[in-house]
Design a protein around this motif. Sequence first.
Motif, short mmCIF file in Angstrom:
data_model
loop_
_atom_site.label_atom_id
_atom_site.label_comp_id
_atom_site.label_asym_id
_atom_site.label_seq_id
_atom_site.Cartn_x
_atom_site.Cartn_y
_atom_site.Cartn_z
N TYR A 253 0.84 -1.20 -0.20
CA TYR A 253 -0.15 0.10 -0.01
C TYR A 253 0.96 1.28 0.01
O TYR A 253 0.72 2.14 -0.68
N THR A 254 1.81 1.24 0.89
CA THR A 254 2.84 2.46 1.02
C THR A 254 3.69 2.73 -0.54
O THR A 254 3.48 4.01 -0.86
N TYR A 255 3.74 1.83 -0.96
CA TYR A 255 4.46 2.02 -2.20
C TYR A 255 3.51 2.33 -3.55
O TYR A 255 3.91 3.34 -4.16
N ASP A 256 2.42 1.91 -3.39
CA ASP A 256 1.22 2.48 -4.26
C ASP A 256 0.97 3.78 -3.90
O ASP A 256 0.71 4.63 -4.74
N LEU A 257 1.25 4.35 -2.66
CA LEU A 257 0.66 5.64 -2.26
C LEU A 257 1.81 6.53 -2.82
O LEU A 257 1.80 7.67 -3.37
N VAL A 258 3.00 6.03 -2.57
CA VAL A 258 4.32 6.76 -3.11
C VAL A 258 4.42 7.06 -4.50
O VAL A 258 4.82 8.04 -5.06
N LYS A 259 4.01 5.91 -5.22
CA LYS A 259 3.93 5.98 -6.76
C LYS A 259 2.83 6.89 -7.32
O LYS A 259 3.21 7.82 -7.99
N GLU A 260 1.62 7.09 -6.31
CA GLU A 260 0.75 8.04 -6.59
C GLU A 260 1.19 9.51 -6.53
O GLU A 260 0.82 10.43 -7.41
N PHE A 261 1.85 9.65 -5.51
CA PHE A 261 2.35 11.11 -5.06
C PHE A 261 3.44 11.31 -6.10
O PHE A 261 3.59 12.62 -6.54
N ASN A 262 4.07 10.63 -6.52
CA ASN A 262 5.37 10.70 -7.80
C ASN A 262 4.64 11.26 -9.03
O ASN A 262 5.09 12.06 -9.60
N SER A 263 3.55 10.69 -9.47
CA SER A 263 2.89 11.08 -10.35
C SER A 263 2.29 12.27 -10.23
O SER A 263 2.27 13.19 -11.35
N PHE A 264 1.63 12.68 -9.20
CA PHE A 264 1.11 13.97 -8.66
C PHE A 264 2.34 15.11 -8.73
O PHE A 264 1.90 16.06 -9.38
N TYR A 265 3.35 14.73 -8.29
CA TYR A 265 4.42 15.71 -8.07
C TYR A 265 4.91 15.82 -9.72
O TYR A 265 5.33 17.22 -9.76
N GLN A 266 5.02 15.06 -10.46
CA GLN A 266 5.38 15.16 -11.76
C GLN A 266 4.28 15.90 -12.90
O GLN A 266 4.76 16.72 -13.79
N GLN A 267 3.11 16.03 -12.38
CA GLN A 267 1.81 16.31 -13.37
C GLN A 267 1.30 17.75 -12.88
O GLN A 267 0.64 18.48 -13.29
N VAL A 268 1.48 18.25 -11.55
CA VAL A 268 0.88 19.40 -11.03
C VAL A 268 2.05 20.19 -10.37
O VAL A 268 2.94 19.58 -9.95
N SER A 269 1.75 21.40 -10.55
CA SER A 269 2.87 22.38 -9.97
C SER A 269 2.52 22.60 -8.44
O SER A 269 1.15 22.65 -8.18
N ILE A 270 3.31 22.63 -7.43
CA ILE A 270 3.03 22.41 -5.95
C ILE A 270 3.37 23.98 -5.66
O ILE A 270 2.34 24.62 -5.33
N LEU A 271 4.62 24.15 -5.44
CA LEU A 271 5.06 25.41 -4.88
C LEU A 271 4.74 26.48 -6.04
O LEU A 271 4.79 27.83 -5.59
N GLY A 272 4.97 26.37 -7.18
CA GLY A 272 4.77 27.28 -8.43
C GLY A 272 3.22 27.50 -8.80
O GLY A 272 2.84 28.40 -9.51
N GLU A 273 2.30 27.04 -8.07
CA GLU A 273 0.94 27.17 -8.08
C GLU A 273 0.54 28.61 -7.88
O GLU A 273 0.85 28.96 -6.66
N LEU A 274 -0.11 29.50 -8.68
CA LEU A 274 -0.50 30.66 -8.37
C LEU A 274 -1.63 31.03 -7.49
O LEU A 274 -1.97 31.85 -6.56
N ASN A 275 -2.65 29.92 -7.77
CA ASN A 275 -3.94 30.05 -6.84
C ASN A 275 -3.55 29.77 -5.23
O ASN A 275 -3.06 28.51 -5.24
N GLN A 276 -3.51 30.45 -4.40
CA GLN A 276 -3.20 30.28 -3.13
C GLN A 276 -3.83 29.39 -2.48
O GLN A 276 -3.12 28.43 -1.65
N ASP A 277 -4.94 29.06 -2.66
CA ASP A 277 -5.73 27.91 -1.88
C ASP A 277 -5.42 26.57 -2.71
O ASP A 277 -5.29 25.59 -2.01
N LYS A 278 -5.03 26.61 -4.05
CA LYS A 278 -4.73 25.24 -4.66
C LYS A 278 -3.34 25.00 -4.23
O LYS A 278 -3.15 23.88 -3.84
N LYS A 279 -2.37 26.06 -4.18
CA LYS A 279 -1.22 25.82 -3.53
C LYS A 279 -1.05 25.31 -2.00
O LYS A 279 -0.63 24.18 -1.72
N ALA A 280 -1.98 25.84 -1.40
CA ALA A 280 -2.09 25.47 0.26
C ALA A 280 -2.58 23.71 0.14
O ALA A 280 -2.07 23.19 1.08
N LEU A 281 -3.64 23.51 -0.71
CA LEU A 281 -4.19 22.42 -0.61
C LEU A 281 -3.01 21.40 -0.91
O LEU A 281 -2.94 20.06 -0.42
N ARG A 282 -2.09 21.59 -2.00
CA ARG A 282 -1.16 20.77 -2.42
C ARG A 282 -0.11 20.57 -1.50
O ARG A 282 0.53 19.40 -1.36
#
Length: 595
Positions: free
Chosen positions: A540-569
């Motif tokens: 399960y932990t491996y699946d979670l980490v794979k999902e996070f890495n996919s998230f990390y690669q496809q969305v901007s976290i710290l570069g997100e301009l919308n402050q609510d979206k950035k905070a959520l991420r």
Amino acid sequence: MNLKEVLRSTIKEAVISIFEVNLPEVEFQPTRKDFEGDITVVVFPMLRHIKGNPAQIGQQIGAYLEETVDVVSGYNVVKGFLNIVIDDSFYLDFFNGIKDSTDYGYVVNTSNDAVLVEYSSPNTNKPLHLGHIRNILLGYSVAEILKASGKKVYKTQIVNDRGIHICKSMLAWKKYGNGETPESTGIKGDKLVGNYYVAFDQTYKAEVAEMIAGGCAKDKAEKEAPILLEAQKMLRKWEAGDSEVVALWKKMNQWVYDGFDVTYDNLGVDFDKLYFESDTYLLGKDVVADGLEKGIFYKKEDGSVWIDLTDEGLDEKIVLRSDGTAVYMTQDIGTAIQRAKDYTDIGGMVYTVGNEQDYHFKVLFLILKKLGFSWADSLYHLSYGMVDLPSGKMKSREGTVVDADDLMEDMTTTAANISEELGKLEGYSETEKQGLYQMIGLGALKYYILKVDPKKRILFNPEESVDFQGNTGPFIQYTYARIQSILRKAESGEQVFDMESLKALRLHEKEKELIKQLQLFPETIQLAAENYSPALLANYTYDLVKEFNSFYQQVSILGELNQDKKALRVQLSKKVGEVVQSAFKLLGIEVPDRM
């Protein structure tokens, strides 16, 4: 009530309302990636209770759910599969509810019944080895997972500290040791005693060979080699309480216990109570006598006592020899009963023992059940397969077994070599590097062993286990360290998002998938506890980490301009890190803040 429970309840209502049928169960599965939807209801099993076309049945149930359940925003039917679309607000509300929880996934103990988990249980004539490592890691992790699932747990072992094997080491030390000690030699106590066990074996084999060369039959030579007869005499003296033999036994056993403690400490495991075979080997004899009177056991002409289990598909089993001495089964019966007396709240026991003992535990549990102990129904043999190594890898100095301490040291060295090659530790001091190498090496060892279903045999490949890619401990540790780096780079102060503002926006597919994966953590702990399988939690932990890495690669976290979206991420990243840390803690694995 979680989403599945709400949907299950409403689907049953729908079936009663539309078809006037009580549906006993509802089968769910994740929606396939190529269809719209978040959760899928399998309609085909319903056909046992409802007559009709599965696609039409799915359409009718889907329409009922969309009208009745607020968070159902749509549905589609593909043959006999009803794909349900869940509104983003459900996932946002769920995440908002768990993001600040410090013990997410854990259940507070509400049960009066405790579980006793036994693991390790070594002999005191040699160091712990690779087989013990799988045993220890499994037992310790299962105990921690059971605790997290809401049970009270006692961790224990029975130390096999008596018998002919122990006397062999004692006799060899007496003959050849010249008074040496762990302190005088600088050799760890369990290894020193193990060396004398090997020395005994070498002398014994030489004596047997000499006797055979002199014309003695092989069987006779093996039974009457002088050093073996001396060891047997020493055992009889021990059993008679001879003060000199008992003093030597206590001294050498203490060397071994001190050595074991170092190994356990390095592995990061502990015990609540120790049992010793020297205290328990006479237990069970009174129970057998009582069972004999009740007709549970029977006596043969030679005076030996047996139990007949042929009606249960097993065989006849001896529980007392003709001379009245106990066998291992007798001792195990007595020890189980003693543990139930020591811990009056015990509702079950888990024995972590290799699969070569499967039959022994079937017999033991059945005997205890026949003796009338209520907790006998809650006994479990955590049976596991052997661990093999590629030939020639990490053999101990004797060239026979893989020493646990040597294995841990080699894993740290392997982690160091691979980390240096990858250049991952620039800017670290030597002390920091050594601490991290050990964390990576031990994490690799533990994860590689625990990710495999206990019943399966393992081929342990050290280099493969320390790979920084794939289903490995270091890959998960590296992802955790990446998350900590993101959190350090995030703007100072608490990252707070406004729920209403976020609900006006669409969740990114990767945000939703990550929240879905987080939702599975509590039920994964429960499943791992029910199945006594750390592998379920590891994967399960491996699946979670794979999902996070996919998230990390496809969305901007710290570069997100919308402050609510950035905070959520940022908060999502933080929660993933916390769940990884929690899951790895249950596996006995540490995670580094940077790597």
